[in-house]
Design a protein around this motif. Structure first.
Motif, mmCIF file in Angstrom:
data_model
loop_
_atom_site.group_PDB
_atom_site.id
_atom_site.type_symbol
_atom_site.label_atom_id
_atom_site.label_comp_id
_atom_site.label_asym_id
_atom_site.label_seq_id
_atom_site.Cartn_x
_atom_site.Cartn_y
_atom_site.Cartn_z
ATOM 1 N N ALA A 1 0.824 -1.202 0.000
ATOM 2 C CA ALA A 1 0.000 0.000 0.000
ATOM 3 C C ALA A 1 0.862 1.256 0.000
ATOM 4 N N VAL A 2 1.999 1.207 0.689
ATOM 5 C CA VAL A 2 2.920 2.335 0.716
ATOM 6 C C VAL A 2 3.565 2.514 -0.651
ATOM 7 N N VAL A 3 3.931 1.392 -1.287
ATOM 8 C CA VAL A 3 4.496 1.453 -2.633
ATOM 9 C C VAL A 3 3.499 2.094 -3.592
ATOM 10 N N ALA A 4 2.248 1.670 -3.504
ATOM 11 C CA ALA A 4 1.209 2.215 -4.386
ATOM 12 C C ALA A 4 0.981 3.694 -4.112
ATOM 13 N N LYS A 5 1.011 4.090 -2.850
ATOM 14 C CA LYS A 5 0.808 5.492 -2.499
ATOM 15 C C LYS A 5 1.913 6.356 -3.077
ATOM 16 N N LEU A 6 3.150 5.880 -2.992
ATOM 17 C CA LEU A 6 4.264 6.659 -3.519
ATOM 18 C C LEU A 6 4.202 6.724 -5.048
ATOM 19 N N ARG A 7 3.877 5.603 -5.675
ATOM 20 C CA ARG A 7 3.778 5.578 -7.140
ATOM 21 C C ARG A 7 2.689 6.541 -7.624
ATOM 22 N N ASP A 8 1.554 6.534 -6.943
ATOM 23 C CA ASP A 8 0.458 7.433 -7.320
ATOM 24 C C ASP A 8 0.851 8.891 -7.135
ATOM 25 N N ALA A 9 1.538 9.185 -6.034
ATOM 26 C CA ALA A 9 1.944 10.568 -5.776
ATOM 27 C C ALA A 9 2.883 11.071 -6.864
ATOM 28 N N ILE A 10 3.799 10.210 -7.298
ATOM 29 C CA ILE A 10 4.736 10.599 -8.360
ATOM 30 C C ILE A 10 3.992 10.777 -9.679
ATOM 31 N N SER A 11 3.098 9.864 -9.993
ATOM 32 C CA SER A 11 2.362 9.928 -11.256
ATOM 33 C C SER A 11 1.479 11.167 -11.338
ATOM 34 N N GLU A 12 0.838 11.516 -10.233
ATOM 35 C CA GLU A 12 -0.120 12.615 -10.234
ATOM 36 C C GLU A 12 0.535 13.989 -10.145
ATOM 37 N N ASN A 13 1.817 14.018 -9.813
ATOM 38 C CA ASN A 13 2.516 15.293 -9.641
ATOM 39 C C ASN A 13 3.852 15.299 -10.385
ATOM 40 N N SER A 14 3.847 14.662 -11.546
ATOM 41 C CA SER A 14 5.113 14.407 -12.238
ATOM 42 C C SER A 14 5.843 15.692 -12.644
ATOM 43 N N ALA A 15 5.143 16.667 -13.172
ATOM 44 C CA ALA A 15 5.823 17.874 -13.662
ATOM 45 C C ALA A 15 6.562 18.596 -12.544
ATOM 46 N N GLN A 16 5.899 18.758 -11.398
ATOM 47 C CA GLN A 16 6.527 19.441 -10.275
ATOM 48 C C GLN A 16 7.713 18.651 -9.734
ATOM 49 N N LEU A 17 7.561 17.339 -9.652
ATOM 50 C CA LEU A 17 8.631 16.501 -9.107
ATOM 51 C C LEU A 17 9.825 16.442 -10.047
ATOM 52 N N ILE A 18 9.576 16.430 -11.354
ATOM 53 C CA ILE A 18 10.685 16.461 -12.313
ATOM 54 C C ILE A 18 11.452 17.775 -12.176
ATOM 55 N N ALA A 19 10.719 18.875 -12.051
ATOM 56 C CA ALA A 19 11.374 20.170 -11.871
ATOM 57 C C ALA A 19 12.240 20.175 -10.617
ATOM 58 N N ALA A 20 11.781 19.501 -9.576
ATOM 59 C CA ALA A 20 12.551 19.430 -8.332
ATOM 60 C C ALA A 20 13.814 18.595 -8.522
ATOM 61 N N VAL A 21 13.703 17.484 -9.226
ATOM 62 C CA VAL A 21 14.875 16.650 -9.513
ATOM 63 C C VAL A 21 15.933 17.462 -10.247
ATOM 64 N N LEU A 22 15.504 18.255 -11.216
ATOM 65 C CA LEU A 22 16.435 18.967 -12.082
ATOM 66 C C LEU A 22 17.082 20.173 -11.414
ATOM 67 N N GLN A 23 16.731 20.455 -10.174
ATOM 68 C CA GLN A 23 17.447 21.500 -9.443
ATOM 69 C C GLN A 23 18.858 21.051 -9.096
ATOM 70 N N GLY A 24 19.072 19.749 -9.001
ATOM 71 C CA GLY A 24 20.389 19.223 -8.656
ATOM 72 C C GLY A 24 21.362 19.332 -9.815
ATOM 73 N N GLU A 25 22.544 19.833 -9.555
ATOM 74 C CA GLU A 25 23.548 20.002 -10.614
ATOM 75 C C GLU A 25 23.929 18.668 -11.242
ATOM 76 N N ASP A 26 24.108 17.647 -10.410
ATOM 77 C CA ASP A 26 24.489 16.330 -10.926
ATOM 78 C C ASP A 26 23.314 15.584 -11.541
ATOM 79 N N ASN A 27 22.119 16.118 -11.396
ATOM 80 C CA ASN A 27 20.923 15.457 -11.927
ATOM 81 C C ASN A 27 20.581 15.890 -13.349
ATOM 82 N N GLN A 28 21.479 16.639 -13.989
ATOM 83 C CA GLN A 28 21.167 17.129 -15.328
ATOM 84 C C GLN A 28 21.111 16.008 -16.359
ATOM 85 N N LYS A 29 21.605 14.833 -16.007
ATOM 86 C CA LYS A 29 21.449 13.678 -16.898
ATOM 87 C C LYS A 29 19.973 13.334 -17.088
ATOM 88 N N PHE A 30 19.118 13.833 -16.191
ATOM 89 C CA PHE A 30 17.678 13.569 -16.283
ATOM 90 C C PHE A 30 16.929 14.639 -17.089
#
Length: 296
Positions: free
Chosen positions: A232-261
Protein backbone atom coordinates in the motif's frame (compact mmCIF):
# COMPACT_ATOMS: atom_id res chain seq x y z
CA UNK A 1 4.58 25.86 3.02
CA UNK A 2 4.38 24.45 -0.47
CA UNK A 3 4.10 27.91 -2.06
CA UNK A 4 7.22 28.99 -0.18
CA UNK A 5 9.02 25.87 -1.33
CA UNK A 6 8.19 26.59 -4.96
CA UNK A 7 9.29 30.19 -4.57
CA UNK A 8 12.60 29.11 -3.06
CA UNK A 9 13.06 26.66 -5.88
CA UNK A 10 12.46 29.30 -8.50
CA UNK A 11 9.47 27.45 -9.94
CA UNK A 12 6.50 29.17 -11.55
CA UNK A 13 3.79 30.39 -9.21
CA UNK A 14 0.41 28.74 -9.33
CA UNK A 15 1.56 25.12 -9.44
CA UNK A 16 -0.23 22.76 -7.10
CA UNK A 17 0.25 19.20 -5.93
CA UNK A 18 -2.41 16.55 -5.97
CA UNK A 19 -2.15 14.87 -2.58
CA UNK A 20 -2.64 11.13 -2.56
CA UNK A 21 -5.87 10.09 -0.88
CA UNK A 22 -5.64 9.34 2.81
CA UNK A 23 -3.72 10.93 5.65
CA UNK A 24 -0.43 9.72 7.07
CA UNK A 25 0.43 9.61 10.73
CA UNK A 26 3.72 10.77 12.19
CA UNK A 27 4.90 7.15 12.05
CA UNK A 28 4.50 7.00 8.27
CA UNK A 29 8.12 7.62 7.38
CA UNK A 30 10.06 6.30 4.40
CA UNK A 31 13.83 6.31 4.01
CA UNK A 32 15.10 7.21 0.53
CA UNK A 33 18.60 6.56 -0.85
CA UNK A 34 20.40 7.14 -4.17
CA UNK A 35 23.22 4.78 -5.12
CA UNK A 36 25.44 7.12 -7.13
CA UNK A 37 25.57 9.94 -4.56
CA UNK A 38 27.89 9.60 -1.59
CA UNK A 39 27.43 11.59 1.58
CA UNK A 40 24.35 13.14 3.14
CA UNK A 41 25.36 16.68 2.21
CA UNK A 42 25.54 15.82 -1.49
CA UNK A 43 22.33 13.82 -1.28
CA UNK A 44 20.49 16.73 0.29
CA UNK A 45 21.86 19.17 -2.27
CA UNK A 46 20.65 17.01 -5.17
CA UNK A 47 17.42 15.50 -3.84
CA UNK A 48 16.04 17.52 -0.90
CA UNK A 49 13.65 19.55 -3.11
CA UNK A 50 12.37 16.30 -4.62
CA UNK A 51 12.03 14.64 -1.20
CA UNK A 52 10.17 17.64 0.25
CA UNK A 53 7.69 17.77 -2.63
CA UNK A 54 7.22 14.00 -2.57
CA UNK A 55 6.42 14.16 1.14
CA UNK A 56 3.86 16.89 0.52
CA UNK A 57 2.26 14.92 -2.30
CA UNK A 58 2.18 11.52 -0.61
CA UNK A 59 1.48 12.45 2.98
CA UNK A 60 4.54 10.43 4.00
CA UNK A 61 7.60 11.79 5.74
CA UNK A 62 10.57 11.28 3.41
CA UNK A 63 13.97 10.96 5.07
CA UNK A 64 17.09 11.04 2.91
CA UNK A 65 19.40 8.12 3.72
CA UNK A 66 23.01 8.35 2.54
CA UNK A 67 24.81 5.21 1.32
CA UNK A 68 28.49 4.82 0.53
CA UNK A 69 28.12 2.40 -2.38
CA UNK A 70 25.68 0.22 -4.31
CA UNK A 71 26.74 -2.70 -2.09
CA UNK A 72 25.86 -0.65 0.98
CA UNK A 73 22.47 0.20 -0.55
CA UNK A 74 21.72 -3.48 -1.23
CA UNK A 75 22.71 -4.47 2.30
CA UNK A 76 20.63 -1.64 3.76
CA UNK A 77 17.61 -2.91 1.80
CA UNK A 78 18.13 -6.45 3.05
CA UNK A 79 18.54 -5.20 6.62
CA UNK A 80 15.40 -3.03 6.26
CA UNK A 81 17.39 0.10 7.09
CA UNK A 82 16.28 1.85 3.90
CA UNK A 83 12.94 1.58 2.13
CA UNK A 84 13.32 3.10 -1.34
CA UNK A 85 16.42 3.38 -3.50
CA UNK A 86 16.98 5.20 -6.78
CA UNK A 87 19.54 3.22 -8.76
CA UNK A 88 20.83 2.49 -12.23
CA UNK A 89 19.90 -0.41 -14.54
CA UNK A 90 23.07 -2.43 -13.88
CA UNK A 91 22.60 -2.05 -10.14
CA UNK A 92 18.90 -2.87 -10.31
CA UNK A 93 19.26 -6.38 -11.73
CA UNK A 94 21.77 -7.27 -9.00
CA UNK A 95 19.64 -5.70 -6.25
CA UNK A 96 16.58 -7.53 -7.49
CA UNK A 97 18.43 -10.81 -7.13
CA UNK A 98 20.08 -9.96 -3.81
CA UNK A 99 17.21 -8.20 -2.07
CA UNK A 100 14.05 -8.99 -4.09
CA UNK A 101 13.27 -5.32 -4.65
CA UNK A 102 10.07 -4.14 -6.33
CA UNK A 103 10.08 -1.68 -9.27
CA UNK A 104 8.19 1.51 -8.37
CA UNK A 105 8.78 4.01 -11.16
CA UNK A 106 11.32 4.47 -13.93
CA UNK A 107 13.18 7.73 -14.52
CA UNK A 108 12.85 7.76 -18.31
CA UNK A 109 15.81 9.51 -19.97
CA UNK A 110 15.88 10.58 -23.63
CA UNK A 111 18.76 9.46 -25.86
CA UNK A 112 20.00 7.04 -23.22
CA UNK A 113 21.85 4.51 -25.33
CA UNK A 114 25.35 3.20 -25.92
CA UNK A 115 27.37 3.82 -29.05
CA UNK A 116 30.69 2.80 -30.55
CA UNK A 117 32.66 5.83 -31.78
CA UNK A 118 35.68 5.90 -34.12
CA UNK A 119 37.53 8.61 -35.97
CA UNK A 120 35.86 9.34 -39.29
CA UNK A 121 39.12 8.89 -41.23
CA UNK A 122 40.11 5.65 -39.49
CA UNK A 123 38.88 3.35 -42.22
CA UNK A 124 36.73 1.54 -39.65
CA UNK A 125 33.19 1.33 -40.96
CA UNK A 126 31.51 -1.26 -38.75
CA UNK A 127 31.99 -3.32 -35.59
CA UNK A 128 33.47 -6.23 -37.57
CA UNK A 129 36.42 -3.97 -38.45
CA UNK A 130 37.33 -3.76 -34.76
CA UNK A 131 38.36 -7.40 -34.50
CA UNK A 132 41.81 -7.57 -32.93
CA UNK A 133 41.84 -3.84 -32.15
CA UNK A 134 41.74 -1.95 -28.84
CA UNK A 135 38.46 -0.47 -27.63
CA UNK A 136 38.20 1.77 -24.57
CA UNK A 137 35.24 1.48 -22.22
CA UNK A 138 34.14 3.42 -19.15
CA UNK A 139 34.32 2.13 -15.57
CA UNK A 140 33.75 -1.59 -15.12
CA UNK A 141 30.08 -2.15 -14.34
CA UNK A 142 28.84 1.10 -15.90
CA UNK A 143 25.50 0.49 -17.59
CA UNK A 144 25.99 2.77 -20.58
CA UNK A 145 29.79 2.89 -20.74
CA UNK A 146 30.64 -0.79 -20.22
CA UNK A 147 27.74 -3.25 -20.20
CA UNK A 148 25.83 -1.49 -22.98
CA UNK A 149 28.78 -1.16 -25.41
CA UNK A 150 29.91 -4.73 -24.73
CA UNK A 151 26.43 -6.05 -25.49
CA UNK A 152 26.27 -3.79 -28.54
CA UNK A 153 29.40 -5.44 -29.98
CA UNK A 154 27.85 -8.82 -29.24
CA UNK A 155 24.68 -7.75 -31.04
CA UNK A 156 26.86 -7.23 -34.13
CA UNK A 157 28.38 -10.69 -33.89
CA UNK A 158 31.62 -9.99 -32.03
CA UNK A 159 32.77 -11.69 -28.84
CA UNK A 160 33.82 -8.56 -26.92
CA UNK A 161 35.87 -10.53 -24.42
CA UNK A 162 38.01 -12.23 -27.07
CA UNK A 163 37.62 -10.42 -30.40
CA UNK A 164 38.72 -6.99 -29.16
CA UNK A 165 41.32 -5.78 -26.67
CA UNK A 166 39.34 -3.94 -24.03
CA UNK A 167 40.60 -1.32 -21.62
CA UNK A 168 38.78 0.70 -18.97
CA UNK A 169 39.65 4.36 -18.52
CA UNK A 170 37.87 7.57 -17.63
CA UNK A 171 35.75 8.89 -20.51
CA UNK A 172 37.95 12.01 -20.85
CA UNK A 173 41.07 9.88 -21.18
CA UNK A 174 39.32 7.61 -23.69
CA UNK A 175 38.29 10.55 -25.83
CA UNK A 176 41.84 11.86 -26.09
CA UNK A 177 43.21 8.35 -26.67
CA UNK A 178 40.84 7.94 -29.61
CA UNK A 179 42.03 11.19 -31.16
CA UNK A 180 45.68 10.17 -30.78
CA UNK A 181 45.05 6.76 -32.28
CA UNK A 182 45.95 4.91 -29.08
CA UNK A 183 42.62 3.10 -29.29
CA UNK A 184 40.59 2.23 -32.36
CA UNK A 185 37.21 2.97 -30.79
CA UNK A 186 35.43 3.99 -27.63
CA UNK A 187 32.24 2.60 -26.13
CA UNK A 188 30.20 5.42 -24.63
CA UNK A 189 26.95 6.74 -23.30
CA UNK A 190 26.16 8.69 -26.45
CA UNK A 191 24.38 11.63 -24.85
CA UNK A 192 27.04 12.08 -22.16
CA UNK A 193 29.79 11.91 -24.78
CA UNK A 194 28.15 14.47 -27.07
CA UNK A 195 27.23 16.80 -24.19
CA UNK A 196 30.61 16.64 -22.48
CA UNK A 197 33.53 15.35 -24.50
CA UNK A 198 32.56 16.25 -28.05
CA UNK A 199 30.90 19.55 -27.11
CA UNK A 200 33.87 20.72 -25.02
CA UNK A 201 36.49 19.59 -27.53
CA UNK A 202 36.93 22.91 -29.33
CA UNK A 203 40.05 21.66 -31.12
CA UNK A 204 38.27 18.91 -33.03
CA UNK A 205 35.38 19.30 -35.46
CA UNK A 206 32.34 17.14 -34.62
CA UNK A 207 32.60 15.67 -38.11
CA UNK A 208 35.95 14.13 -37.20
CA UNK A 209 34.10 11.42 -35.26
CA UNK A 210 31.86 8.66 -36.56
CA UNK A 211 29.30 6.38 -34.92
CA UNK A 212 29.63 2.83 -36.27
CA UNK A 213 27.08 1.21 -33.96
CA UNK A 214 24.15 2.51 -31.93
CA UNK A 215 22.46 0.33 -29.35
CA UNK A 216 18.80 0.28 -28.36
CA UNK A 217 17.62 2.74 -25.76
CA UNK A 218 18.77 1.29 -22.45
CA UNK A 219 16.48 0.49 -19.52
CA UNK A 220 16.19 3.53 -17.31
CA UNK A 221 17.26 4.43 -13.80
CA UNK A 222 14.64 3.07 -11.46
CA UNK A 223 13.16 3.75 -8.04
CA UNK A 224 12.79 0.45 -6.17
CA UNK A 225 11.16 -0.57 -2.90
CA UNK A 226 12.57 -3.03 -0.42
CA UNK A 227 10.82 -6.37 -0.01
CA UNK A 228 9.75 -5.32 3.50
CA UNK A 229 7.81 -2.24 2.33
CA UNK A 230 4.04 -2.60 2.47
CA UNK A 231 2.42 -2.75 -0.98
CA UNK A 232 0.00 0.00 0.00
CA UNK A 233 2.92 2.33 0.72
CA UNK A 234 4.50 1.45 -2.63
CA UNK A 235 1.21 2.22 -4.39
CA UNK A 236 0.81 5.49 -2.50
CA UNK A 237 4.26 6.66 -3.52
CA UNK A 238 3.78 5.58 -7.14
CA UNK A 239 0.46 7.43 -7.32
CA UNK A 240 1.94 10.57 -5.78
CA UNK A 241 4.74 10.60 -8.36
CA UNK A 242 2.36 9.93 -11.26
CA UNK A 243 -0.12 12.62 -10.23
CA UNK A 244 2.52 15.29 -9.64
CA UNK A 245 5.11 14.41 -12.24
CA UNK A 246 5.82 17.87 -13.66
CA UNK A 247 6.53 19.44 -10.27
CA UNK A 248 8.63 16.50 -9.11
CA UNK A 249 10.69 16.46 -12.31
CA UNK A 250 11.37 20.17 -11.87
CA UNK A 251 12.55 19.43 -8.33
CA UNK A 252 14.87 16.65 -9.51
CA UNK A 253 16.43 18.97 -12.08
CA UNK A 254 17.45 21.50 -9.44
CA UNK A 255 20.39 19.22 -8.66
CA UNK A 256 23.55 20.00 -10.61
CA UNK A 257 24.49 16.33 -10.93
CA UNK A 258 20.92 15.46 -11.93
CA UNK A 259 21.17 17.13 -15.33
CA UNK A 260 21.45 13.68 -16.90
CA UNK A 261 17.68 13.57 -16.28
CA UNK A 262 16.95 16.57 -18.54
CA UNK A 263 13.88 15.72 -20.61
CA UNK A 264 12.95 12.84 -18.33
CA UNK A 265 9.51 11.32 -17.83
CA UNK A 266 8.36 9.18 -14.92
CA UNK A 267 7.39 5.67 -16.02
CA UNK A 268 5.04 4.13 -13.43
CA UNK A 269 4.50 1.06 -15.61
CA UNK A 270 8.13 -0.06 -15.41
CA UNK A 271 8.53 -3.83 -15.07
CA UNK A 272 11.32 -6.23 -14.20
CA UNK A 273 11.21 -7.69 -17.73
CA UNK A 274 12.28 -4.29 -19.11
CA UNK A 275 15.80 -5.02 -17.80
CA UNK A 276 16.48 -8.23 -19.73
CA UNK A 277 18.97 -6.45 -22.01
CA UNK A 278 21.11 -5.70 -18.95
CA UNK A 279 20.94 -9.31 -17.82
CA UNK A 280 22.07 -10.33 -21.32
CA UNK A 281 24.95 -7.85 -21.03
CA UNK A 282 26.07 -9.35 -17.72
CA UNK A 283 26.22 -12.74 -19.41
CA UNK A 284 28.18 -11.23 -22.29
CA UNK A 285 30.89 -9.90 -19.97
CA UNK A 286 31.11 -13.23 -18.16
CA UNK A 287 28.73 -12.76 -15.21
CA UNK A 288 25.65 -14.78 -16.21
CA UNK A 289 24.37 -15.00 -12.62
CA UNK A 290 24.50 -11.19 -12.09
CA UNK A 291 24.54 -11.97 -8.37
CA UNK A 292 27.30 -9.49 -7.49
CA UNK A 293 28.23 -5.99 -8.54
CA UNK A 294 31.17 -5.96 -10.95
CA UNK A 295 33.92 -3.42 -10.69
CA UNK A 296 33.86 -3.04 -6.91
Amino acid sequence: MLRKLFAAAGLAAGLSLSATAGSASAADTIRFAVTDIEGLESLQREFKPFADLLAEASGLEVQLFAVTSRNAAAEALRAEKVDFVLTGPAEYVVMQKMAKVTPVVGFGRPDYFSAIIVMADSGINGPADLKGKTVAFDDIGSTSGHLGPMQLLADYGLDPRNDVKSMHVHRNVAHEALKRGDVAAIGVNYRSWTDRNRAKDTETEPGAFKVIARGPDLPNDILVAGAHVDKAVVAKLRDAISENSAQLIAAVLQGEDNQKFRGMKFLPGVQDADYQYIRDAYATIGYPQYADFVGN
